[in-house]
Design a protein around this motif. Structure first.
Motif, PDB file in Angstrom:
ATOM      1  N   ARG A  76       0.835  -1.206   0.000  1.00 41.21           N
ATOM      2  CA  ARG A  76       0.000   0.000   0.000  1.00 41.21           C
ATOM      3  C   ARG A  76       0.876   1.264   0.000  1.00 41.21           C
ATOM      4  NH1 ARG A  76      -3.229  -1.005   4.076  1.00 41.21           N
ATOM      5  NH2 ARG A  76      -5.137  -1.462   2.910  1.00 41.21           N
ATOM      6  N   TRP A  77       1.913   1.261   0.829  1.00 42.41           N
ATOM      7  CA  TRP A  77       2.823   2.417   0.853  1.00 42.41           C
ATOM      8  C   TRP A  77       3.478   2.614  -0.512  1.00 42.41           C
ATOM      9  CZ3 TRP A  77       8.199   1.637   0.252  1.00 42.41           C
ATOM     10  CH2 TRP A  77       8.946   2.808   0.277  1.00 42.41           C
ATOM     11  N   PHE A  78       3.960   1.527  -1.119  1.00 46.07           N
ATOM     12  CA  PHE A  78       4.627   1.626  -2.411  1.00 46.07           C
ATOM     13  C   PHE A  78       3.677   2.172  -3.481  1.00 46.07           C
ATOM     14  CE2 PHE A  78       5.652  -0.265  -6.554  1.00 46.07           C
ATOM     15  CZ  PHE A  78       6.920   0.269  -6.744  1.00 46.07           C
ATOM     16  N   ASP A 257      -6.528   1.936 -10.276  1.00 43.73           N
ATOM     17  CA  ASP A 257      -5.765   3.077 -10.788  1.00 43.73           C
ATOM     18  C   ASP A 257      -4.782   3.513  -9.706  1.00 43.73           C
ATOM     19  OD1 ASP A 257      -4.818   5.550 -11.629  1.00 43.73           O
ATOM     20  OD2 ASP A 257      -6.787   6.350 -12.142  1.00 43.73           O
ATOM     21  N   TRP A 258      -3.474   3.376  -9.979  1.00 45.57           N
ATOM     22  CA  TRP A 258      -2.503   3.755  -8.950  1.00 45.57           C
ATOM     23  C   TRP A 258      -2.465   5.262  -8.700  1.00 45.57           C
ATOM     24  CZ3 TRP A 258       1.051   6.921 -11.217  1.00 45.57           C
ATOM     25  CH2 TRP A 258       1.399   6.701 -12.547  1.00 45.57           C
ATOM     26  N   SER A 259      -3.002   6.059  -9.604  1.00 46.71           N
ATOM     27  CA  SER A 259      -3.077   7.505  -9.371  1.00 46.71           C
ATOM     28  C   SER A 259      -4.463   7.927  -8.882  1.00 46.71           C
ATOM     29  CB  SER A 259      -2.743   8.271 -10.656  1.00 46.71           C
ATOM     30  OG  SER A 259      -3.744   8.055 -11.647  1.00 46.71           O
ATOM     31  N   SER A 262      -8.080   2.134  -6.084  1.00 46.22           N
ATOM     32  CA  SER A 262      -7.965   0.708  -6.356  1.00 46.22           C
ATOM     33  C   SER A 262      -8.652  -0.067  -5.240  1.00 46.22           C
ATOM     34  CB  SER A 262      -6.502   0.281  -6.500  1.00 46.22           C
ATOM     35  OG  SER A 262      -5.745   0.636  -5.368  1.00 46.22           O
ATOM     36  N   TYR A 263      -9.044  -1.294  -5.552  1.00 44.77           N
ATOM     37  CA  TYR A 263      -9.888  -2.076  -4.648  1.00 44.77           C
ATOM     38  C   TYR A 263      -9.300  -3.466  -4.414  1.00 44.77           C
ATOM     39  CZ  TYR A 263     -13.354   1.492  -5.762  1.00 44.77           C
ATOM     40  OH  TYR A 263     -14.018   2.698  -5.931  1.00 44.77           O
ATOM     41  N   VAL A 264      -9.628  -4.022  -3.263  1.00 41.26           N
ATOM     42  CA  VAL A 264      -9.299  -5.413  -2.965  1.00 41.26           C
ATOM     43  C   VAL A 264     -10.220  -6.304  -3.801  1.00 41.26           C
ATOM     44  CG1 VAL A 264      -9.227  -7.198  -1.183  1.00 41.26           C
ATOM     45  CG2 VAL A 264      -8.594  -4.834  -0.614  1.00 41.26           C
ATOM     46  N   ASP A 278      -6.714   5.033  -2.135  1.00 38.83           N
ATOM     47  CA  ASP A 278      -7.396   6.150  -2.794  1.00 38.83           C
ATOM     48  C   ASP A 278      -6.459   7.345  -2.769  1.00 38.83           C
ATOM     49  OD1 ASP A 278      -8.961   8.181  -3.743  1.00 38.83           O
ATOM     50  OD2 ASP A 278     -10.686   7.765  -2.455  1.00 38.83           O
ATOM     51  N   ALA A 279      -5.797   7.583  -3.898  1.00 41.95           N
ATOM     52  CA  ALA A 279      -4.815   8.668  -3.971  1.00 41.95           C
ATOM     53  C   ALA A 279      -5.452  10.032  -3.779  1.00 41.95           C
ATOM     54  CB  ALA A 279      -4.102   8.616  -5.320  1.00 41.95           C
ATOM     55  N   ASN A 280      -6.715  10.163  -4.148  1.00 39.20           N
ATOM     56  CA  ASN A 280      -7.377  11.464  -4.044  1.00 39.20           C
ATOM     57  C   ASN A 280      -7.829  11.777  -2.617  1.00 39.20           C
ATOM     58  OD1 ASN A 280      -7.202  11.842  -6.901  1.00 39.20           O
ATOM     59  ND2 ASN A 280      -8.903  10.416  -7.127  1.00 39.20           N
TER      60      ASN A 280
END
Length: 379
Positions: A76-78, A257-259, A262-264, A278-280
């Motif tokens: 998740r951090w990466f 979407d890495w930007s 994304s979901y499990v 969730d990057a946003n």
């Protein structure tokens, strides 16, 4: 690429002719593109970058209770670092910009202050090679016992449509456990494809596969894809976690979407269909640095102060002149070293020609070289 994307040129009209000249020079260039000099109007006002914009996620790795939970926290951090590294310039400046080429010996020193409980997180980056360009770095929080140390270089080529950047290097993340033991996580780096060049709207996609392999025997595989010329979705990835002894038996899978979001998808470690990242919803925490007036002469923001101000204000003549001055000074220093038979001395790192720690974990990662150099923090 969709037609609406292709129709939008991010460059001002006065720079479009210069941009096409630059693209034509790339197409005719033989060798590693990192040796080319780019015009100032396509440069970003930054050089060395970092992985520390979400220090809370970095600290969460050490707070996880089991090897499986720690691996999920590392993944998740990466994934959380990717947007800041690869799309932040596109978002803030209208299109992808080329970072400034750090000079040999350039350093970046920063920190994220303590939240009152976990202590401060510190960052040291140093340019340890100019040709080829290689940056060594260490991100560390001593209080919780988590460190990531690594290096990144680039081998760049042009395939007629995109610039392909093969990131050379790796990172080693270490977690100090309460019982005194230490876990290691080898992190390989994705390949970059810079698309949209012929339309004057460059943007980055990640391609191929990267890995995170833990000393506990867990292996995370990240597969990347993007928006192609006719189909596909931008910034897509799938991450899976399994034992390196049984890679087909998944403990966890996430995609999206890495930007963005994304979901499990499945697995026993997190609820299916829950949000993985969730990057946003996760704001970046800017690194804190000393004022430029208090920085050493080799610190990044001091070296590039005039160039960065010229780029930000659109005064590209000033930016180009000071960039040329810096580059000429570096040529003089290089010739002096060659004349005197001396080598550049690193400030914060030492070179490990053949890293045994890397070799132990690399074997389970398909396509990684069996041997690789490293740079280890010395002080």
């Amino acid at each position: 690429m969709s037609s609406d994307k292709a129709d939008k040129c991010a460059l001002p009209a006065e720079h479009r002719c210069g941009w096409m000249s630059f693209i034509k020079s790339i197409a005719s260039f033989s060798g590693d593109l990192s040796k080319m000099t780019a015009p100032s109007f396509i440069l970003s006002p930054v050089s060395l970058t970092d992985w520390g914009e979400h220090p809370d996620m970095f600290l969460a790795i050490a707070q996880a209770k089991s090897p499986e939970e720690r691996m999920v926290a590392v993944v998740r951090w990466f994934i959380g670092t990717l947007k800041g590294q690869y799309t932040s310039r596109n978002t803030s400046m209208g299109s992808e910009k080329k970072p400034l080429n750090p000079v040999l010996g350039e350093v970046f020193l920063g920190k994220w202050p303590s939240d009152g409980t976990h202590g401060e997180t510190t960052l040291i980056s140093e340019q340890v090679s100019h040709h080829p360009p290689i940056t060594a770095y260490e991100l560390q929080n001593k209080q919780v016992g988590v460190t990531v140390e690594g290096h990144s270089g680039q081998k760049t080529s042009f395939n007629g449509r995109s610039i392909i950047v093969h990131q050379v290097g790796h990172a080693m993340l270490r977690v100090q456990l309460p019982d005194g033991e230490q876990e290691h996580y080898l992190i390989s780096l994705p390949t970059l494809s810079i698309d949209g060049l012929w339309f004057g709207s460059p943007y980055i996609e990640l391609t191929d596969t990267s890995y995170i392999h833990s000393s506990t025997g867990l292996l995370a595989t990240m597969s990347y894809s993007g928006k192609g010329y006719f189909s596909g979705k931008a910034h897509s990835y799938t991450a899976t976690v399994a034992s390196d002894k049984a890679p087909s038996t998944l403990l966890f899978e996430a995609s999206g979407d890495w930007s963005g979001v994304s979901y499990v998808k499945k697995g026993t470690l997190l609820p299916a269909n829950s949000v993985f990242w969730d990057a946003n919803a996760s704001s970046r925490q800017e690194v804190s640095v000393a004022p430029i007036s208090e920085q050493g002469e080799n610190e990044s923001r001091r070296i590039w102060k005039t160039v960065a101000e010229g780029i930000r204000t659109g005064n590209y003549d000033v930016a180009s002149k000071d960039k040329s001055r810096i580059e000429q000074e570096q040529r003089v220093l290089r010739k002096e070293r060659e004349k005197n038979g001396t080598k550049h001395e690193y400030t914060y790192f030492k070179h490990i020609p053949d890293d045994a720690e890397y070799a132990i974990l690399a074997g389970a990662c398909k396509g990684l070289p069996a041997k690789q150099e490293s740079f280890r923090r010395t002080k």
